[in-house]
Design a protein around this motif. Sequence first.
Motif, PDB file in Angstrom:
ATOM      1  N   UNK A 157       0.816  -1.214   0.000  1.00 44.33           N
ATOM      2  CA  UNK A 157       0.000   0.000   0.000  1.00 44.33           C
ATOM      3  C   UNK A 157       0.853   1.269   0.000  1.00 44.33           C
ATOM      4  N   UNK A 158       2.119   1.184   0.454  1.00 45.95           N
ATOM      5  CA  UNK A 158       2.996   2.347   0.499  1.00 45.95           C
ATOM      6  C   UNK A 158       4.348   2.014  -0.115  1.00 45.95           C
ATOM      7  N   UNK A 159       4.756   2.831  -1.094  1.00 47.68           N
ATOM      8  CA  UNK A 159       6.075   2.688  -1.716  1.00 47.68           C
ATOM      9  C   UNK A 159       6.730   4.060  -1.747  1.00 47.68           C
ATOM     10  N   UNK A 160       7.828   4.208  -0.993  1.00 49.41           N
ATOM     11  CA  UNK A 160       8.478   5.501  -0.829  1.00 49.41           C
ATOM     12  C   UNK A 160       9.910   5.399  -1.342  1.00 49.41           C
ATOM     13  N   UNK A 161      10.190   6.090  -2.449  1.00 47.60           N
ATOM     14  CA  UNK A 161      11.539   6.148  -3.020  1.00 47.60           C
ATOM     15  C   UNK A 161      11.876   7.627  -3.188  1.00 47.60           C
ATOM     16  N   UNK A 162      12.223   8.246  -2.094  1.00 47.18           N
ATOM     17  CA  UNK A 162      12.458   9.693  -2.076  1.00 47.18           C
ATOM     18  C   UNK A 162      13.954   9.993  -2.135  1.00 47.18           C
ATOM     19  N   UNK A 163      14.317  11.032  -2.898  1.00 46.21           N
ATOM     20  CA  UNK A 163      15.713  11.495  -2.989  1.00 46.21           C
ATOM     21  C   UNK A 163      16.657  10.405  -3.517  1.00 46.21           C
ATOM     22  N   UNK A 164      16.303   9.851  -4.661  1.00 48.05           N
ATOM     23  CA  UNK A 164      17.162   8.853  -5.301  1.00 48.05           C
ATOM     24  C   UNK A 164      17.947   9.497  -6.441  1.00 48.05           C
ATOM     25  N   UNK A 165      18.788   8.680  -7.082  1.00 46.85           N
ATOM     26  CA  UNK A 165      19.523   9.111  -8.264  1.00 46.85           C
ATOM     27  C   UNK A 165      19.053   8.321  -9.483  1.00 46.85           C
ATOM     28  N   UNK A 168      -3.005  -2.426  -4.887  1.00 47.81           N
ATOM     29  CA  UNK A 168      -3.502  -1.810  -3.659  1.00 47.81           C
ATOM     30  C   UNK A 168      -2.684  -0.592  -3.240  1.00 47.81           C
ATOM     31  N   UNK A 169      -1.797  -0.129  -4.113  1.00 53.09           N
ATOM     32  CA  UNK A 169      -0.929   0.994  -3.768  1.00 53.09           C
ATOM     33  C   UNK A 169      -1.751   2.253  -3.530  1.00 53.09           C
ATOM     34  N   UNK A 170      -1.575   2.838  -2.346  1.00 56.27           N
ATOM     35  CA  UNK A 170      -2.314   4.048  -1.976  1.00 56.27           C
ATOM     36  C   UNK A 170      -1.409   5.268  -1.853  1.00 56.27           C
ATOM     37  N   UNK A 171      -0.177   5.044  -1.445  1.00 57.46           N
ATOM     38  CA  UNK A 171       0.778   6.148  -1.262  1.00 57.46           C
ATOM     39  C   UNK A 171       2.042   5.827  -2.050  1.00 57.46           C
ATOM     40  N   UNK A 172       2.385   6.701  -2.998  1.00 59.71           N
ATOM     41  CA  UNK A 172       3.561   6.504  -3.844  1.00 59.71           C
ATOM     42  C   UNK A 172       4.384   7.779  -3.847  1.00 59.71           C
ATOM     43  N   UNK A 173       5.648   7.664  -3.425  1.00 58.04           N
ATOM     44  CA  UNK A 173       6.567   8.794  -3.411  1.00 58.04           C
ATOM     45  C   UNK A 173       7.761   8.461  -4.285  1.00 58.04           C
ATOM     46  N   UNK A 174       8.044   9.342  -5.263  1.00 59.48           N
ATOM     47  CA  UNK A 174       9.148   9.100  -6.200  1.00 59.48           C
ATOM     48  C   UNK A 174       9.772  10.442  -6.559  1.00 59.48           C
ATOM     49  N   UNK A 213      -0.490   4.160 -14.590  1.00 59.58           N
ATOM     50  CA  UNK A 213      -0.944   3.029 -13.776  1.00 59.58           C
ATOM     51  C   UNK A 213      -1.124   3.410 -12.309  1.00 59.58           C
ATOM     52  N   UNK A 214      -1.440   4.649 -12.048  1.00 57.86           N
ATOM     53  CA  UNK A 214      -1.580   5.132 -10.680  1.00 57.86           C
ATOM     54  C   UNK A 214      -3.046   5.190 -10.254  1.00 57.86           C
ATOM     55  N   UNK A 215      -3.864   4.340 -10.836  1.00 51.42           N
ATOM     56  CA  UNK A 215      -5.300   4.447 -10.615  1.00 51.42           C
ATOM     57  C   UNK A 215      -5.705   4.255  -9.158  1.00 51.42           C
ATOM     58  N   UNK A 216      -4.961   3.452  -8.412  1.00 53.24           N
ATOM     59  CA  UNK A 216      -5.327   3.192  -7.017  1.00 53.24           C
ATOM     60  C   UNK A 216      -4.694   4.179  -6.048  1.00 53.24           C
ATOM     61  N   UNK A 217      -3.725   4.985  -6.523  1.00 48.79           N
ATOM     62  CA  UNK A 217      -2.975   5.883  -5.640  1.00 48.79           C
ATOM     63  C   UNK A 217      -3.851   7.045  -5.176  1.00 48.79           C
ATOM     64  N   UNK A 218      -3.872   7.245  -3.867  1.00 50.76           N
ATOM     65  CA  UNK A 218      -4.629   8.353  -3.281  1.00 50.76           C
ATOM     66  C   UNK A 218      -3.721   9.525  -2.910  1.00 50.76           C
ATOM     67  N   UNK A 219      -2.508   9.206  -2.474  1.00 52.69           N
ATOM     68  CA  UNK A 219      -1.541  10.239  -2.091  1.00 52.69           C
ATOM     69  C   UNK A 219      -0.286  10.050  -2.933  1.00 52.69           C
ATOM     70  N   UNK A 220       0.057  11.081  -3.699  1.00 56.37           N
ATOM     71  CA  UNK A 220       1.176  10.980  -4.628  1.00 56.37           C
ATOM     72  C   UNK A 220       2.174  12.106  -4.375  1.00 56.37           C
ATOM     73  N   UNK A 221       3.439  11.735  -4.218  1.00 60.10           N
ATOM     74  CA  UNK A 221       4.530  12.698  -4.088  1.00 60.10           C
ATOM     75  C   UNK A 221       5.496  12.449  -5.235  1.00 60.10           C
ATOM     76  N   UNK A 222       5.616  13.419  -6.141  1.00 52.89           N
ATOM     77  CA  UNK A 222       6.442  13.208  -7.324  1.00 52.89           C
ATOM     78  C   UNK A 222       7.398  14.373  -7.529  1.00 52.89           C
ATOM     79  N   UNK A 245      -6.245  12.172  -4.329  1.00 50.85           N
ATOM     80  CA  UNK A 245      -6.818  13.340  -3.657  1.00 50.85           C
ATOM     81  C   UNK A 245      -5.754  14.236  -3.047  1.00 50.85           C
ATOM     82  N   UNK A 246      -4.521  13.727  -2.955  1.00 50.58           N
ATOM     83  CA  UNK A 246      -3.425  14.511  -2.387  1.00 50.58           C
ATOM     84  C   UNK A 246      -2.218  14.424  -3.302  1.00 50.58           C
ATOM     85  N   UNK A 247      -1.703  15.577  -3.733  1.00 48.75           N
ATOM     86  CA  UNK A 247      -0.553  15.635  -4.629  1.00 48.75           C
ATOM     87  C   UNK A 247       0.491  16.563  -4.042  1.00 48.75           C
TER      88      UNK A 247
END
Length: 351
Positions: free
Chosen positions: A74-82, A101-107, A136-145, A165-167
């Motif tokens: 439900x949560x995949x966080x890959x913040x500050x990568x190269x 079921x991914x709801x929160x995705x940070x990239x 393919x982000x249809x299930x994501x509710x909170x997205x950090x890009x 609903x949250x970007x």
Amino acid sequence: MEKEVFVDCAGRNLTYFPSIPKFTTSLDLSNNAIVEISNSSVFNGMSVLQRIDLSNNPLEEIAVQIFSGLQNLTELIIRNSMLHKQDRTLILDDLIADLIKLRYFSFTFMLSKSISFTPVICALLFRTQPFGKIDKLHSVEKLEIDSALLKLESNAASTVIFNATSLHVINGFVCYHDVLNKKMFEYFPFLKELFIESPIFVKFINDDFVSARSSLRYFSIYGANLPHPLGVEIIYNVTKSVSRAYDLSSLTINGISNHKRQKFICSYDFCDLTALHSLTILNLEANALFLPNAYVLPCDNFPTSLTYMNIDDNCINSFNINVNILQNNKQLKVYLLKDKIIVLLCVHMPE
């Protein structure tokens, strides 16, 4: 804990992906020194895994099929990568294809530490959407890009991400957009929260870029002491745009200018916000904001629905604003303008 297994590998100076128990439900690998994860089978058999945090690793390469089979994630966080160095082989849609079921995705990407780096226009750096599609982000509710992942194609609206609903758009990549406008957000039709952090990645913000978001309730821009000329006149354009978003309840525009610039530039202005009948929270802190006409009370530009207002650390003084604002905004409970006039907290306003 019962039915949950947390594996904490954060901040261990790991340079490799460690062996993880198959029954792990939450994995924290943030703040390590992992450069690549080329083995696509490291998560095989981990069907109960719900959360992965790979933030703050100098990741330059990751196996595209690495998350295949993690249908409970439900949560995949890959913040500050190269991972921008893998842009020709890394396709985001392939990366998250099986995460139903991914709801929160940070990239997001790591910002260059070089003071002298010069960002490149995204349209020149990427002739098409970097890292392929992000459809393919249809299930994501909170997205950090990262800002570089905003849609670049002219047919951006052809993909609709209904559940988001949250970007949170953050800088980090060495590219920028000439103009931030509403077309770049048309594939998020139901946004309630929009956060833009450190808008060094944009030269100009159109005054229409948020007004079309009828569902928007919370809107925030957190500046980064933007250097001239990137410190553009965004205060007026943003407030002009949100003045047409009638159901907005919270507006924050903080830190667009720094203290050094305030000594030379005190010319930022804002649009009349009185149409925002639902606005209860207003933050306009540290923006070199200046009210040029001392005879026009600024309370004429603020909605009477406010309960909290912070206009501290600007170029405003007691000649520009006075306590008459309290008479026109009887619901105002918190009013901050430190070092200029008295700070009023939790004021009970008589009828």
